[in-house]
Design an enzyme around this catalytic site. Structure first.
Site, PDB file in Angstrom:
ATOM      1  N   ASP A  60       0.851  -1.198   0.000  1.00 28.12           N
ATOM      2  CA  ASP A  60       0.000   0.000   0.000  1.00 28.12           C
ATOM      3  C   ASP A  60       0.883   1.243   0.000  1.00 28.12           C
ATOM      4  OD1 ASP A  60      -3.003   0.970   0.681  1.00 28.12           O
ATOM      5  OD2 ASP A  60      -1.554   2.242   1.716  1.00 28.12           O
ATOM      6  N   TYR A  94       3.163   9.729  -0.484  1.00 27.95           N
ATOM      7  CA  TYR A  94       4.278   9.150   0.292  1.00 27.95           C
ATOM      8  C   TYR A  94       5.634   9.350  -0.399  1.00 27.95           C
ATOM      9  CZ  TYR A  94       0.298   6.538   2.339  1.00 27.95           C
ATOM     10  OH  TYR A  94      -0.905   6.171   2.891  1.00 27.95           O
ATOM     11  N   LYS A 113      -2.553   5.859  -4.416  1.00 29.08           N
ATOM     12  CA  LYS A 113      -3.647   6.813  -4.165  1.00 29.08           C
ATOM     13  C   LYS A 113      -3.339   8.159  -4.807  1.00 29.08           C
ATOM     14  CE  LYS A 113      -3.665   4.675   0.408  1.00 29.08           C
ATOM     15  NZ  LYS A 113      -2.220   4.558   0.758  1.00 29.08           N
ATOM     16  N   HIS A 121      -7.356   9.678  -2.306  1.00 32.90           N
ATOM     17  CA  HIS A 121      -6.748   9.602  -0.967  1.00 32.90           C
ATOM     18  C   HIS A 121      -7.622  10.264   0.111  1.00 32.90           C
ATOM     19  CE1 HIS A 121      -2.471   9.207   0.915  1.00 32.90           C
ATOM     20  NE2 HIS A 121      -3.400   8.997   1.822  1.00 32.90           N
ATOM     21  N   LEU A 162      -2.214  -0.454  13.897  1.00 34.31           N
ATOM     22  CA  LEU A 162      -1.581  -0.533  15.228  1.00 34.31           C
ATOM     23  C   LEU A 162      -1.692   0.806  15.957  1.00 34.31           C
ATOM     24  CD1 LEU A 162       1.668  -2.496  14.229  1.00 34.31           C
ATOM     25  CD2 LEU A 162      -0.307  -3.380  15.515  1.00 34.31           C
ATOM     26  N   LYS A 172       2.768  -0.976   8.968  1.00 30.69           N
ATOM     27  CA  LYS A 172       4.045  -0.464   8.471  1.00 30.69           C
ATOM     28  C   LYS A 172       5.151  -0.712   9.497  1.00 30.69           C
ATOM     29  CE  LYS A 172       7.077   3.104   8.898  1.00 30.69           C
ATOM     30  NZ  LYS A 172       7.555   3.806  10.111  1.00 30.69           N
ATOM     31  N   SER A 173       6.312  -1.109   9.020  1.00 27.29           N
ATOM     32  CA  SER A 173       7.523  -1.145   9.834  1.00 27.29           C
ATOM     33  C   SER A 173       8.699  -1.147   8.881  1.00 27.29           C
ATOM     34  CB  SER A 173       7.564  -2.400  10.720  1.00 27.29           C
ATOM     35  OG  SER A 173       8.804  -2.445  11.396  1.00 27.29           O
ATOM     36  N   VAL A 174       9.835  -0.612   9.319  1.00 24.43           N
ATOM     37  CA  VAL A 174      11.040  -0.743   8.497  1.00 24.43           C
ATOM     38  C   VAL A 174      12.022  -1.708   9.152  1.00 24.43           C
ATOM     39  CG1 VAL A 174      10.890   1.467   7.298  1.00 24.43           C
ATOM     40  CG2 VAL A 174      12.013   1.356   9.534  1.00 24.43           C
ATOM     41  N   ARG A 192      10.206  -6.936  12.902  1.00 25.42           N
ATOM     42  CA  ARG A 192       8.790  -6.553  13.072  1.00 25.42           C
ATOM     43  C   ARG A 192       7.985  -6.836  11.813  1.00 25.42           C
ATOM     44  NH1 ARG A 192       9.063  -0.702  16.152  1.00 25.42           N
ATOM     45  NH2 ARG A 192       9.299  -1.516  18.274  1.00 25.42           N
ATOM     46  N   ASN A 235       4.750  -9.118  12.167  1.00 26.24           N
ATOM     47  CA  ASN A 235       3.419  -8.645  11.763  1.00 26.24           C
ATOM     48  C   ASN A 235       2.770  -9.561  10.722  1.00 26.24           C
ATOM     49  OD1 ASN A 235       3.934  -6.518  13.462  1.00 26.24           O
ATOM     50  ND2 ASN A 235       4.305  -5.021  11.848  1.00 26.24           N
TER      51      ASN A 235
HETATM   52  P1  NAD Z   1       0.633   1.465  11.882  1.00 26.36           P
HETATM   53  O1  NAD Z   1      -0.579   1.413  12.739  1.00 26.36           O
HETATM   54  O2  NAD Z   1       0.865   0.398  10.877  1.00 26.36           O
HETATM   55  O3  NAD Z   1       1.862   1.598  12.868  1.00 26.36           O
HETATM   56  C1  NAD Z   1       3.185   1.664  12.390  1.00 26.36           C
HETATM   57  C2  NAD Z   1       4.126   1.912  13.564  1.00 26.36           C
HETATM   58  O4  NAD Z   1       3.889   0.947  14.581  1.00 26.36           O
HETATM   59  C3  NAD Z   1       5.583   1.739  13.155  1.00 26.36           C
HETATM   60  O5  NAD Z   1       6.119   2.949  12.675  1.00 26.36           O
HETATM   61  C4  NAD Z   1       6.228   1.301  14.447  1.00 26.36           C
HETATM   62  O6  NAD Z   1       6.506   2.424  15.244  1.00 26.36           O
HETATM   63  C5  NAD Z   1       5.123   0.504  15.121  1.00 26.36           C
HETATM   64  N1  NAD Z   1       5.216  -0.950  14.896  1.00 26.36           N
HETATM   65  C6  NAD Z   1       5.007  -1.627  13.725  1.00 26.36           C
HETATM   66  N2  NAD Z   1       5.134  -2.953  13.929  1.00 26.36           N
HETATM   67  C7  NAD Z   1       5.433  -3.110  15.235  1.00 26.36           C
HETATM   68  C8  NAD Z   1       5.658  -4.249  16.041  1.00 26.36           C
HETATM   69  N3  NAD Z   1       5.619  -5.484  15.543  1.00 26.36           N
HETATM   70  N4  NAD Z   1       5.942  -4.050  17.353  1.00 26.36           N
HETATM   71  C9  NAD Z   1       5.967  -2.808  17.887  1.00 26.36           C
HETATM   72  N5  NAD Z   1       5.734  -1.693  17.173  1.00 26.36           N
HETATM   73  C10 NAD Z   1       5.475  -1.849  15.856  1.00 26.36           C
HETATM   74  O7  NAD Z   1       0.654   2.935  11.210  1.00 26.36           O
HETATM   75  P2  NAD Z   1       0.644   3.560   9.789  1.00 26.36           P
HETATM   76  O8  NAD Z   1       1.924   3.427   9.076  1.00 26.36           O
HETATM   77  O9  NAD Z   1       0.097   4.924   9.999  1.00 26.36           O
HETATM   78  O10 NAD Z   1      -0.491   2.747   8.974  1.00 26.36           O
HETATM   79  C11 NAD Z   1      -0.205   1.635   8.148  1.00 26.36           C
HETATM   80  C12 NAD Z   1      -0.431   1.970   6.698  1.00 26.36           C
HETATM   81  O11 NAD Z   1      -1.751   2.480   6.477  1.00 26.36           O
HETATM   82  C13 NAD Z   1       0.465   3.095   6.167  1.00 26.36           C
HETATM   83  O12 NAD Z   1       1.800   2.690   5.965  1.00 26.36           O
HETATM   84  C14 NAD Z   1      -0.282   3.449   4.910  1.00 26.36           C
HETATM   85  O13 NAD Z   1      -0.024   2.487   3.910  1.00 26.36           O
HETATM   86  C15 NAD Z   1      -1.720   3.375   5.385  1.00 26.36           C
HETATM   87  N6  NAD Z   1      -2.260   4.694   5.799  1.00 26.36           N
HETATM   88  C16 NAD Z   1      -3.182   5.285   4.992  1.00 26.36           C
HETATM   89  C17 NAD Z   1      -3.732   6.509   5.331  1.00 26.36           C
HETATM   90  C18 NAD Z   1      -4.768   7.135   4.452  1.00 26.36           C
HETATM   91  O14 NAD Z   1      -5.087   8.315   4.625  1.00 26.36           O
HETATM   92  N7  NAD Z   1      -5.297   6.422   3.500  1.00 26.36           N
HETATM   93  C19 NAD Z   1      -3.307   7.174   6.506  1.00 26.36           C
HETATM   94  C20 NAD Z   1      -2.367   6.541   7.319  1.00 26.36           C
HETATM   95  C21 NAD Z   1      -1.853   5.309   6.962  1.00 26.36           C
END
Ligand code: NAD
Length: 280
Positions: free
Chosen positions: A45, A50, A75, A108, A192, A232-234, A238, A242
């Protein structure tokens, strides 16, 4: 580990779990997506906003995964709602991703206070990308029930998905119900709660009892509710953690305990789509 697929209202299928790349730096994106592919993710996604579609495209090009096993979403940026701009921006997205066809392309944000309140012509433009074969599916993101109703009433084209904020602290039940009533599948963004869900004691207690991590329990809660997610994670460990959420289940009582963490509007992390008007 096999990721379940969900059949959308246009008969296409989407993996229920994907990998989100918001806030992944452009120069880190290829490696992060490659790490996700390595673990077994096939659904990515991204978004024009981004600024990392090229990194996603580079990871796709460098992988030997057959195209039909991948599911790629992007998007439309908020600055490109006018039909001609949307067409040009979509061309750019395909070019950056190195794809002839994208699996899913979304508006978006609805931006109801911008563009004279017209997101309908934008939606018609996205529908034309399905007609010309360059998008398998199109949908929306951050659409409130009234926005969804309006594009359906005025175009007759029902989005395949509505990607909205959903997590244990903000269950967005009104929007999820509106989506379901139209046969639109909910994609839950920030599943998350941007990391906050892993610190919650209720989720932590369930995780300890099941010998899982809090992130796995929170993600499993979404899966049990049927939503599509892409955490998301880099961090490679993790990214793997996930993904490992399909060999256990939560009881109805555990699902209910996590659902009870909902704080209503106070639990929202992102902006309210009715008033959000940011154009980069
Ligand atoms: P998320 O809820 O996926 O949380 C990501 C964060 O959680 C990471 O940066 C890290 O700090 C933590 N994390 C991830 N895995 C973990 C683990 N196993 N243990 C502990 N901590 C962990 O947040 P996100 O990135 O905002 O949302 C996911 C995806 O949703 C985005 O990457 C994007 O693709 C999408 N998104 C879309 C919109 C939209 O407006 N359409 C807005 C926000 C996000």
């Amino acid at each position: 580990m096999t990721v379940p697929t969900i059949t959308l209202n246009d008969k296409t299928t989407i993996p229920q779990l994907g990998f989100g790349v918001w806030q992944v730096a452009p120069e880190e994106t290829q490696a992060a997506v490659a790490a996700a592919f390595e673990v077994g993710y096939r659904h990515i996604d991204t978004a024009q906003m981004y600024q990392n579609e090229e990194g996603v495209g580079a990871a796709i090009a460098a992988s030997d995964i057959p195209r039909d096993e991948l599911y790629i979403t992007s998007k439309l940026n908020n600055s490109f709602h006018r039909p001609d701009d949307a067409k040009h921006a979509f061309d750019e997205t395909l070019k950056k991703l190195g794809l002839e066809q994208i699996d899913l392309f979304l508006i978006h944000w609805p931006l109801p206070t911008k563009y004279d309140g017209d997101f309908v012509s934008t939606w018609k433009t996205l529908a034309s990308f399905v007609e010309d074969g360059r998008a398998a599916s199109v949908g929306v993101s951050n659409f409130q029930p009234a926005h969804l109703q309006r594009i359906i009433d005025e175009t007759g084209v029902v989005p395949a998905v509505n990607q909205v904020e959903v997590h244990p602290f903000f269950d967005n039940s009104e929007v999820r119900a509106a989506n379901a009533s139209h046969g639109v599948h909910t994609e839950a963004w920030s599943p998350l709660a941007q990391g906050n869900a892993v610190k919650d004691p209720v989720i932590g207690e369930i995780a300890t009892r099941l010998d899982r991590t809090p992130a796995q329990v929170a993600l499993r809660w979404h899966i049990e509710r049927g939503d599509i997610i892409f955490p998301k994670s880099v961090t490679p460990a993790r990214i793997k953690e996930n993904f490992e959420i399909f060999d256990f289940t939560l009881t109805a009582a555990d699902v209910a305990a996590i659902s009870a963490l909902d704080q209503g509007a106070a639990g929202r992390i992102g902006p309210n789509p009715d008033t959000f008007d940011w154009i980069p």
